[in-house]
Design a protein around this motif. Structure first.
Motif, PDB file in Angstrom:
ATOM      1  N   LEU A  19      16.976  35.642  24.721  1.00 27.62           N
ATOM      2  CA  LEU A  19      18.252  35.231  24.124  1.00 27.62           C
ATOM      3  C   LEU A  19      18.112  34.065  23.138  1.00 27.62           C
ATOM      4  CD1 LEU A  19      20.408  35.485  27.363  1.00 27.62           C
ATOM      5  CD2 LEU A  19      20.526  37.049  25.439  1.00 27.62           C
ATOM      6  N   THR A  20      19.214  33.822  22.453  1.00 25.83           N
ATOM      7  CA  THR A  20      19.342  32.651  21.570  1.00 25.83           C
ATOM      8  C   THR A  20      20.414  31.771  22.212  1.00 25.83           C
ATOM      9  OG1 THR A  20      21.127  33.731  20.376  1.00 25.83           O
ATOM     10  CG2 THR A  20      18.885  34.020  19.494  1.00 25.83           C
ATOM     11  N   ARG A  21      20.628  30.606  21.632  1.00 23.27           N
ATOM     12  CA  ARG A  21      21.660  29.722  22.181  1.00 23.27           C
ATOM     13  C   ARG A  21      23.026  30.415  22.162  1.00 23.27           C
ATOM     14  NH1 ARG A  21      23.236  23.709  19.854  1.00 23.27           N
ATOM     15  NH2 ARG A  21      24.715  23.237  21.525  1.00 23.27           N
ATOM     16  N   ALA A  22      23.371  30.999  21.000  1.00 27.13           N
ATOM     17  CA  ALA A  22      24.675  31.656  20.885  1.00 27.13           C
ATOM     18  C   ALA A  22      24.746  32.884  21.795  1.00 27.13           C
ATOM     19  CB  ALA A  22      24.925  32.066  19.441  1.00 27.13           C
ATOM     20  N   GLY A  23      23.636  33.606  21.874  1.00 26.80           N
ATOM     21  CA  GLY A  23      23.605  34.808  22.721  1.00 26.80           C
ATOM     22  C   GLY A  23      23.751  34.458  24.195  1.00 26.80           C
ATOM     23  N   ALA A  24      23.156  33.351  24.609  1.00 34.18           N
ATOM     24  CA  ALA A  24      23.255  32.931  26.008  1.00 34.18           C
ATOM     25  C   ALA A  24      24.699  32.563  26.340  1.00 34.18           C
ATOM     26  CB  ALA A  24      22.324  31.747  26.264  1.00 34.18           C
ATOM     27  N   ARG A  29      29.719  34.027  29.087  1.00 34.76           N
ATOM     28  CA  ARG A  29      31.173  34.262  29.126  1.00 34.76           C
ATOM     29  C   ARG A  29      31.485  35.680  29.598  1.00 34.76           C
ATOM     30  NH1 ARG A  29      30.997  30.885  24.457  1.00 34.76           N
ATOM     31  NH2 ARG A  29      30.707  32.688  23.088  1.00 34.76           N
ATOM     32  N   SER A  30      30.732  36.673  29.097  1.00 33.59           N
ATOM     33  CA  SER A  30      30.989  38.060  29.526  1.00 33.59           C
ATOM     34  C   SER A  30      30.691  38.233  31.009  1.00 33.59           C
ATOM     35  CB  SER A  30      30.098  39.057  28.781  1.00 33.59           C
ATOM     36  OG  SER A  30      30.035  38.765  27.451  1.00 33.59           O
ATOM     37  N   THR A  31      29.614  37.594  31.467  1.00 33.92           N
ATOM     38  CA  THR A  31      29.238  37.751  32.880  1.00 33.92           C
ATOM     39  C   THR A  31      30.275  37.081  33.781  1.00 33.92           C
ATOM     40  OG1 THR A  31      26.913  37.846  32.257  1.00 33.92           O
ATOM     41  CG2 THR A  31      27.391  37.344  34.558  1.00 33.92           C
ATOM     42  N   ALA A  56      28.535  25.556  30.490  1.00 31.84           N
ATOM     43  CA  ALA A  56      29.859  25.374  29.883  1.00 31.84           C
ATOM     44  C   ALA A  56      30.757  26.589  30.145  1.00 31.84           C
ATOM     45  CB  ALA A  56      29.717  25.131  28.387  1.00 31.84           C
ATOM     46  N   ALA A  57      30.139  27.727  30.429  1.00 35.20           N
ATOM     47  CA  ALA A  57      30.921  28.952  30.662  1.00 35.20           C
ATOM     48  C   ALA A  57      31.085  29.265  32.147  1.00 35.20           C
ATOM     49  CB  ALA A  57      30.226  30.132  29.978  1.00 35.20           C
ATOM     50  N   ARG A  58      30.590  28.399  33.015  1.00 35.74           N
ATOM     51  CA  ARG A  58      30.654  28.724  34.453  1.00 35.74           C
ATOM     52  C   ARG A  58      32.103  28.696  34.928  1.00 35.74           C
ATOM     53  NH1 ARG A  58      28.767  22.998  37.302  1.00 35.74           N
ATOM     54  NH2 ARG A  58      30.199  21.930  35.961  1.00 35.74           N
TER      55      ARG A  58
END
Ligand code: PEP
Length: 258
Positions: A19-24, A29-31, A56-58
């Motif tokens: 992954l990349t930073r943006a991809g991660a 977020r999707s997960t 940040a997305a948890r």
């Protein structure tokens, strides 16, 4: 007599060095959305550098773990990251002894027992990986290897300290190969894990610990694997990088009857 307990299914997504930073951030977020409202403990394990973006997305339904932690607490250990640091930035768990570290980097059970100590001190859930190579399976040694790894990696830890332990049975020959253990073989290995835990600790402990399967789990085979009473979920590599596939795996674990 077996003790009936309810074990919340556990699904881990091991993103390895992808992954990349943006991809991660996007995958996190999707997960998290896929895990929302599911009866499952969902943990994703991004590369170290993407931990903050993933954290940040948890949400209440998805937390973030590390792929490894140091066996040391602090000091002159260039390149290493301590369990306390991981906890400090918001991690909830860490993988310990993934086969790519046992076999790729020569990590021993003696080292892993120290890593488990550091993880527990920091309040991280240790996800201990065990599993045999193809040569060991072909030699009829699979169950002996699992037992030896468990005894070695857990040496010195009490049952009480290990209350959060998750054991991932990951046959090395099934990781990233597209070759999955049959549900029968996986269930048999999981019984070995529990038998070993019962003999090291207690039947109660062995019945309460989550034991999950890893090795080419995908959206198609997850339900069959998780239908087994012995298999409390999965540690997923490749398929966790695809949001749709991982959502299906989370759904399969969540609808498992315990
Ligand atoms: C893993 O990384 O632990 C794993 C099981 O990978 P894969 O699902 O790709 O086999």
């Amino acid at each position: 007599m077996a003790i009936r307990v309810s074990r919340t299914p556990f699904v881990g997504g091991n993103w390895k060095m992808n992954l990349t930073r943006a991809g991660a951030a996007e995958l996190a977020r999707s997960t998290a959305a896929a895990a929302a409202g599911r009866r499952v403990e969902c943990v994703v394990f991004p590369p170290f550098v993407y931990l903050p973006d993933t954290i940040a997305a948890r949400t209440a339904d998805m937390c973030v773990g590390a792929q490894d932690c140091s066996a040391e607490t602090q000091g002159a250990f260039t390149g290493q990251v301590s369990a306390a640091m991981l906890r400090d930035i918001g991690c909830c768990a860490t993988l310990i002894g993934h086969s790519e570290r046992r076999h790729g980097l020569g990590e021993t059970d003696a080292l892993l027992t120290k890593k488990i100590a550091r993880a527990l001190e920091a309040g991280l859930t240790p996800v201990l990986c065990v599993g045999e190579t193809l040569a060991e399976r072909d030699a009829g040694r699979a169950h002996a290897v699992i037992e030896t790894q468990l005894r070695g990696s857990l040496a010195g830890h009490s049952e009480d300290a290990l209350a959060t332990l998750v054991v991932a049975y990951e046959p090395v020959w099934a990781i990233g190969t597209g070759r999955t253990a049959t549900p029968d073989d996986a269930a048999e290995a999981h019984r070995t894990v529990r038998k070993t835990l019962a003999s090291m600790y207690s039947v109660r402990f062995s019945e309460q610990a989550r034991v999950i399967y890893g090795g080419s789990v995908n959206a198609k085979n997850a339900a069959d694997l998780f239908a087994r009473e012995e298999i409390d979920g999965g540690l997923v590599g490749g398929a966790s990088l695809n949001a749709t596939d991982f959502a299906a795996i989370i759904a399969a674990a969540s609808s498992r009857r315990t």
